[in-house]
Design a protein around this motif. Structure first.
Motif, PDB file in Angstrom:
ATOM      1  N   GLY A 137       0.824  -1.211   0.000  1.00 38.05           N
ATOM      2  CA  GLY A 137       0.000   0.000   0.000  1.00 38.05           C
ATOM      3  C   GLY A 137       0.856   1.258   0.000  1.00 38.05           C
ATOM      4  O   GLY A 137       0.576   2.222  -0.711  1.00 38.05           O
ATOM      5  N   GLY A 138       1.923   1.220   0.774  1.00 33.47           N
ATOM      6  CA  GLY A 138       2.841   2.361   0.796  1.00 33.47           C
ATOM      7  C   GLY A 138       3.526   2.571  -0.534  1.00 33.47           C
ATOM      8  O   GLY A 138       3.752   3.702  -0.963  1.00 33.47           O
ATOM      9  N   ALA A 139       3.835   1.474  -1.228  1.00 31.46           N
ATOM     10  CA  ALA A 139       4.458   1.581  -2.544  1.00 31.46           C
ATOM     11  C   ALA A 139       3.507   2.237  -3.541  1.00 31.46           C
ATOM     12  O   ALA A 139       3.920   3.065  -4.351  1.00 31.46           O
ATOM     13  CB  ALA A 139       4.883   0.206  -3.035  1.00 31.46           C
ATOM     14  N   VAL A 140       2.229   1.887  -3.468  1.00 34.09           N
ATOM     15  CA  VAL A 140       1.248   2.495  -4.368  1.00 34.09           C
ATOM     16  C   VAL A 140       1.108   3.986  -4.076  1.00 34.09           C
ATOM     17  O   VAL A 140       1.186   4.827  -4.975  1.00 34.09           O
ATOM     18  CB  VAL A 140      -0.115   1.781  -4.253  1.00 34.09           C
ATOM     19  N   ILE A 141       0.935   4.322  -2.805  1.00 37.09           N
ATOM     20  CA  ILE A 141       0.770   5.728  -2.424  1.00 37.09           C
ATOM     21  C   ILE A 141       2.040   6.519  -2.740  1.00 37.09           C
ATOM     22  O   ILE A 141       1.989   7.603  -3.328  1.00 37.09           O
ATOM     23  CB  ILE A 141       0.409   5.838  -0.926  1.00 37.09           C
ATOM     24  N   GLY A 142       3.190   5.974  -2.359  1.00 38.30           N
ATOM     25  CA  GLY A 142       4.453   6.655  -2.633  1.00 38.30           C
ATOM     26  C   GLY A 142       4.712   6.814  -4.119  1.00 38.30           C
ATOM     27  O   GLY A 142       5.186   7.842  -4.568  1.00 38.30           O
ATOM     28  N   GLY A 143       4.370   5.788  -4.896  1.00 37.34           N
ATOM     29  CA  GLY A 143       4.550   5.872  -6.338  1.00 37.34           C
ATOM     30  C   GLY A 143       3.702   6.967  -6.958  1.00 37.34           C
ATOM     31  O   GLY A 143       4.162   7.700  -7.841  1.00 37.34           O
ATOM     32  N   ILE A 145       2.601   9.674  -5.425  1.00 36.38           N
ATOM     33  CA  ILE A 145       3.133  10.970  -4.986  1.00 36.38           C
ATOM     34  C   ILE A 145       4.387  11.326  -5.782  1.00 36.38           C
ATOM     35  O   ILE A 145       4.540  12.459  -6.250  1.00 36.38           O
ATOM     36  CB  ILE A 145       3.420  10.953  -3.471  1.00 36.38           C
ATOM     37  N   VAL A 146       5.280  10.356  -5.967  1.00 35.10           N
ATOM     38  CA  VAL A 146       6.513  10.625  -6.708  1.00 35.10           C
ATOM     39  C   VAL A 146       6.202  10.972  -8.167  1.00 35.10           C
ATOM     40  O   VAL A 146       6.783  11.903  -8.731  1.00 35.10           O
ATOM     41  CB  VAL A 146       7.471   9.419  -6.613  1.00 35.10           C
ATOM     42  N   ARG A 147       5.258  10.246  -8.772  1.00 36.00           N
ATOM     43  CA  ARG A 147       4.899  10.557 -10.162  1.00 36.00           C
ATOM     44  C   ARG A 147       4.298  11.950 -10.277  1.00 36.00           C
ATOM     45  O   ARG A 147       4.581  12.670 -11.221  1.00 36.00           O
ATOM     46  CB  ARG A 147       3.923   9.519 -10.701  1.00 36.00           C
ATOM     47  N   ALA A 148       3.468  12.330  -9.306  1.00 39.02           N
ATOM     48  CA  ALA A 148       2.877  13.667  -9.334  1.00 39.02           C
ATOM     49  C   ALA A 148       3.966  14.733  -9.197  1.00 39.02           C
ATOM     50  O   ALA A 148       3.967  15.736  -9.916  1.00 39.02           O
ATOM     51  CB  ALA A 148       1.836  13.816  -8.229  1.00 39.02           C
ATOM     52  N   LEU A 149       4.893  14.514  -8.279  1.00 44.34           N
ATOM     53  CA  LEU A 149       5.978  15.482  -8.088  1.00 44.34           C
ATOM     54  C   LEU A 149       6.861  15.574  -9.324  1.00 44.34           C
ATOM     55  O   LEU A 149       7.273  16.668  -9.720  1.00 44.34           O
ATOM     56  CB  LEU A 149       6.825  15.101  -6.872  1.00 44.34           C
ATOM     57  N   LEU A 150       7.152  14.433  -9.949  1.00 41.05           N
ATOM     58  CA  LEU A 150       7.985  14.462 -11.152  1.00 41.05           C
ATOM     59  C   LEU A 150       7.284  15.170 -12.299  1.00 41.05           C
ATOM     60  O   LEU A 150       7.921  15.892 -13.069  1.00 41.05           O
ATOM     61  CB  LEU A 150       8.375  13.046 -11.566  1.00 41.05           C
ATOM     62  N   SER A 151       5.972  14.985 -12.404  1.00 41.54           N
ATOM     63  CA  SER A 151       5.269  15.674 -13.492  1.00 41.54           C
ATOM     64  C   SER A 151       5.251  17.177 -13.250  1.00 41.54           C
ATOM     65  O   SER A 151       5.430  17.959 -14.181  1.00 41.54           O
ATOM     66  CB  SER A 151       3.851  15.131 -13.655  1.00 41.54           C
ATOM     67  N   VAL A 152       5.060  17.584 -12.004  1.00 38.44           N
ATOM     68  CA  VAL A 152       5.083  19.014 -11.686  1.00 38.44           C
ATOM     69  C   VAL A 152       6.492  19.561 -11.891  1.00 38.44           C
ATOM     70  O   VAL A 152       6.676  20.623 -12.483  1.00 38.44           O
ATOM     71  CB  VAL A 152       4.596  19.263 -10.241  1.00 38.44           C
ATOM     72  N   MET A 153       7.485  18.829 -11.422  1.00 42.86           N
ATOM     73  CA  MET A 153       8.863  19.281 -11.590  1.00 42.86           C
ATOM     74  C   MET A 153       9.242  19.281 -13.062  1.00 42.86           C
ATOM     75  O   MET A 153      10.022  20.119 -13.503  1.00 42.86           O
ATOM     76  CB  MET A 153       9.827  18.397 -10.796  1.00 42.86           C
ATOM     77  N   GLY A 154       8.712  18.340 -13.827  1.00 38.96           N
ATOM     78  CA  GLY A 154       8.982  18.316 -15.258  1.00 38.96           C
ATOM     79  C   GLY A 154       8.464  19.569 -15.937  1.00 38.96           C
ATOM     80  O   GLY A 154       9.138  20.175 -16.762  1.00 38.96           O
ATOM     81  N   LEU A 155       7.242  19.972 -15.565  1.00 45.54           N
ATOM     82  CA  LEU A 155       6.679  21.207 -16.112  1.00 45.54           C
ATOM     83  C   LEU A 155       7.493  22.403 -15.653  1.00 45.54           C
ATOM     84  O   LEU A 155       7.771  23.321 -16.415  1.00 45.54           O
ATOM     85  CB  LEU A 155       5.225  21.363 -15.685  1.00 45.54           C
TER      86      LEU A 155
END
Length: 78
Positions: free
Chosen positions: A36-42, A44-54
Motif C-alpha cells: 500500500g505504501g508503494a502504491v501511495i508513494g509511487g 506521490i513521486v509521479r505527481a511530483l515528477l510531473s510538476v517538476m517536469g513542467l
C-alpha cells in the motif's frame, strides 16, 4: 515475476516502515502495509515528477529566452 517482485519490495518496505514506526504486525500485514505504501508513494513521486517536469520546462524556456536576449543585445543591430 512482477507479483513476486511486488511481494519482495512490499515486504521490505513494510518491514522498514513498521520498524521505524515501532509497530508490531504480522508478516501478511507488514507486506500489505509495504505494498500500500508503494502504491501511495509511487503516485506521490509521479505527481511530483510531473510538476517538476513542467517546472523544469519553464526554467529551461526562461533560460533560453535570456540567452537569446543577451545574444540579440550583444550582437544584434546597434
Amino acid at each position: 515475476m512482477g507479483v513476486i517482485w511486488l511481494l519482495i519490495v512490499g515486504a521490505a518496505a513494510g518491514f522498514f516502515a513498521t520498524r521505524i514506526m515501532r509497530v508490531e504486525a504480522s508478516v501478511p500485514v507488514t507486506v500489505a502495509i509495504g505494498m500500500g505504501g508503494a502504491v501511495i508513494g509511487g503516485l506521490i513521486v509521479r505527481a511530483l515528477l510531473s510538476v517538476m517536469g513542467l517546472f523544469a520546462g519553464l526554467v529551461g524556456a526562461v533560460l533560453g529566452a535570456l540567452l537569446l536576449i543577451w545574444l540579440w543585445q550583444t550582437y544584434g543591430p546597434k
